[in-house]
Design a protein around this motif. Structure first.
Motif, PDB file in Angstrom:
ATOM      1  N   LEU A  38       0.812  -1.214   0.000  1.00  0.00           N
ATOM      2  CA  LEU A  38       0.000   0.000   0.000  1.00  0.00           C
ATOM      3  C   LEU A  38       0.849   1.270   0.000  1.00  0.00           C
ATOM      4  CD1 LEU A  38      -2.702  -1.087   2.603  1.00  0.00           C
ATOM      5  CD2 LEU A  38      -2.893  -1.070   0.098  1.00  0.00           C
ATOM      6  N   SER A  39       2.171   1.111  -0.025  1.00  0.00           N
ATOM      7  CA  SER A  39       3.099   2.252   0.019  1.00  0.00           C
ATOM      8  C   SER A  39       2.826   3.129   1.236  1.00  0.00           C
ATOM      9  CB  SER A  39       3.011   3.076  -1.263  1.00  0.00           C
ATOM     10  OG  SER A  39       3.344   2.298  -2.384  1.00  0.00           O
ATOM     11  N   LYS A  40       2.679   2.478   2.382  1.00  0.00           N
ATOM     12  CA  LYS A  40       2.426   3.172   3.639  1.00  0.00           C
ATOM     13  C   LYS A  40       3.517   2.787   4.638  1.00  0.00           C
ATOM     14  CE  LYS A  40      -2.334   4.034   3.040  1.00  0.00           C
ATOM     15  NZ  LYS A  40      -2.312   5.333   2.457  1.00  0.00           N
ATOM     16  N   THR A  41       3.755   3.674   5.586  1.00  0.00           N
ATOM     17  CA  THR A  41       4.670   3.334   6.676  1.00  0.00           C
ATOM     18  C   THR A  41       3.898   2.462   7.659  1.00  0.00           C
ATOM     19  OG1 THR A  41       4.052   5.220   8.043  1.00  0.00           O
ATOM     20  CG2 THR A  41       5.860   5.553   6.443  1.00  0.00           C
ATOM     21  N   ARG A  42       4.621   1.828   8.558  1.00  0.00           N
ATOM     22  CA  ARG A  42       3.950   1.015   9.579  1.00  0.00           C
ATOM     23  C   ARG A  42       3.045   1.896  10.446  1.00  0.00           C
ATOM     24  NH1 ARG A  42       5.496  -4.140  11.282  1.00  0.00           N
ATOM     25  NH2 ARG A  42       3.833  -3.872  12.784  1.00  0.00           N
ATOM     26  N   THR A  43       3.476   3.117  10.725  1.00  0.00           N
ATOM     27  CA  THR A  43       2.667   4.038  11.523  1.00  0.00           C
ATOM     28  C   THR A  43       1.369   4.368  10.792  1.00  0.00           C
ATOM     29  OG1 THR A  43       4.660   4.973  12.495  1.00  0.00           O
ATOM     30  CG2 THR A  43       2.643   6.285  12.671  1.00  0.00           C
ATOM     31  N   GLU A  44       1.469   4.625   9.495  1.00  0.00           N
ATOM     32  CA  GLU A  44       0.269   4.907   8.701  1.00  0.00           C
ATOM     33  C   GLU A  44      -0.659   3.689   8.671  1.00  0.00           C
ATOM     34  OE1 GLU A  44       1.759   8.067   5.337  1.00  0.00           O
ATOM     35  OE2 GLU A  44       2.382   5.961   5.107  1.00  0.00           O
ATOM     36  N   LEU A  45      -0.069   2.508   8.569  1.00  0.00           N
ATOM     37  CA  LEU A  45      -0.861   1.285   8.545  1.00  0.00           C
ATOM     38  C   LEU A  45      -1.575   1.077   9.886  1.00  0.00           C
ATOM     39  CD1 LEU A  45      -1.563  -1.091   6.681  1.00  0.00           C
ATOM     40  CD2 LEU A  45       0.311  -2.344   7.740  1.00  0.00           C
ATOM     41  N   GLU A  46      -0.882   1.321  10.973  1.00  0.00           N
ATOM     42  CA  GLU A  46      -1.496   1.196  12.296  1.00  0.00           C
ATOM     43  C   GLU A  46      -2.630   2.204  12.458  1.00  0.00           C
ATOM     44  OE1 GLU A  46       1.721   1.447  15.086  1.00  0.00           O
ATOM     45  OE2 GLU A  46       2.633  -0.382  14.300  1.00  0.00           O
ATOM     46  N   SER A  47      -2.460   3.404  11.927  1.00  0.00           N
ATOM     47  CA  SER A  47      -3.532   4.406  11.963  1.00  0.00           C
ATOM     48  C   SER A  47      -4.726   3.943  11.145  1.00  0.00           C
ATOM     49  CB  SER A  47      -3.034   5.735  11.429  1.00  0.00           C
ATOM     50  OG  SER A  47      -2.069   6.284  12.264  1.00  0.00           O
ATOM     51  N   LEU A  48      -4.444   3.297  10.036  1.00  0.00           N
ATOM     52  CA  LEU A  48      -5.504   2.777   9.174  1.00  0.00           C
ATOM     53  C   LEU A  48      -6.320   1.714   9.917  1.00  0.00           C
ATOM     54  CD1 LEU A  48      -6.621   2.922   6.271  1.00  0.00           C
ATOM     55  CD2 LEU A  48      -4.998   1.142   5.670  1.00  0.00           C
ATOM     56  N   PHE A  49      -5.634   0.811  10.620  1.00  0.00           N
ATOM     57  CA  PHE A  49      -6.341  -0.206  11.402  1.00  0.00           C
ATOM     58  C   PHE A  49      -7.153   0.440  12.528  1.00  0.00           C
ATOM     59  CE2 PHE A  49      -3.468  -3.347   9.438  1.00  0.00           C
ATOM     60  CZ  PHE A  49      -4.415  -4.323   9.109  1.00  0.00           C
ATOM     61  N   ALA A  50      -6.630   1.475  13.129  1.00  0.00           N
ATOM     62  CA  ALA A  50      -7.370   2.188  14.182  1.00  0.00           C
ATOM     63  C   ALA A  50      -8.613   2.840  13.587  1.00  0.00           C
ATOM     64  CB  ALA A  50      -6.476   3.237  14.840  1.00  0.00           C
ATOM     65  N   GLU A  51      -8.482   3.401  12.391  1.00  0.00           N
ATOM     66  CA  GLU A  51      -9.619   4.025  11.714  1.00  0.00           C
ATOM     67  C   GLU A  51     -10.704   2.999  11.396  1.00  0.00           C
ATOM     68  OE1 GLU A  51     -10.497   6.411   7.560  1.00  0.00           O
ATOM     69  OE2 GLU A  51      -8.449   6.360   8.328  1.00  0.00           O
ATOM     70  N   LEU A  52     -10.303   1.770  11.085  1.00  0.00           N
ATOM     71  CA  LEU A  52     -11.257   0.719  10.797  1.00  0.00           C
ATOM     72  C   LEU A  52     -12.203   0.472  11.958  1.00  0.00           C
ATOM     73  CD1 LEU A  52      -9.154  -2.042   9.019  1.00  0.00           C
ATOM     74  CD2 LEU A  52     -10.965  -0.658   8.025  1.00  0.00           C
ATOM     75  N   GLN A  53     -11.723   0.693  13.162  1.00  0.00           N
ATOM     76  CA  GLN A  53     -12.543   0.458  14.349  1.00  0.00           C
ATOM     77  C   GLN A  53     -13.663   1.501  14.466  1.00  0.00           C
ATOM     78  OE1 GLN A  53     -12.039  -2.453  15.823  1.00  0.00           O
ATOM     79  NE2 GLN A  53     -10.392  -2.626  14.329  1.00  0.00           N
ATOM     80  N   LEU A  54     -13.483   2.642  13.803  1.00  0.00           N
ATOM     81  CA  LEU A  54     -14.466   3.716  13.857  1.00  0.00           C
ATOM     82  C   LEU A  54     -15.410   3.716  12.662  1.00  0.00           C
ATOM     83  CD1 LEU A  54     -12.012   6.542  14.912  1.00  0.00           C
ATOM     84  CD2 LEU A  54     -13.484   5.164  16.402  1.00  0.00           C
ATOM     85  N   TYR A  55     -15.040   3.000  11.602  1.00  0.00           N
ATOM     86  CA  TYR A  55     -15.770   3.019  10.346  1.00  0.00           C
ATOM     87  C   TYR A  55     -17.118   2.342  10.505  1.00  0.00           C
ATOM     88  CZ  TYR A  55     -16.796   2.268   5.406  1.00  0.00           C
ATOM     89  OH  TYR A  55     -17.382   2.258   4.171  1.00  0.00           O
TER      90      TYR A  55
END
Length: 61
Positions: A44-61
């Protein structure tokens, strides 16, 4: 992070958001979760920090 969604739900949402992802991208053996996350970040051309933020966002979606 408070996990609200199942792993299955998270995979489905990620595949909707990023059509380039396939089921195979989410496979990992016990103890290899980190390598799977590294593969996802690279694909996804993301950093691990960005990926972790993405997973956190999934919890709110």
């Amino acid at each position: 992070m408070n996990i609200v969604r199942s792993w299955r739900e998270q995979k489905i949402i990620l595949k909707m958001w990023f059509p380039v992802l396939r089921d195979e991208d989410f496979l990992f053996e016990p103890g290899e979760r980190e390598s799977m996350l590294d593969r996802l970040a690279a694909k996804l051309s993301k950093t691990r920090t960005e990926l972790e933020s993405l997973f956190a966002e999934l919890q709110l979606y």
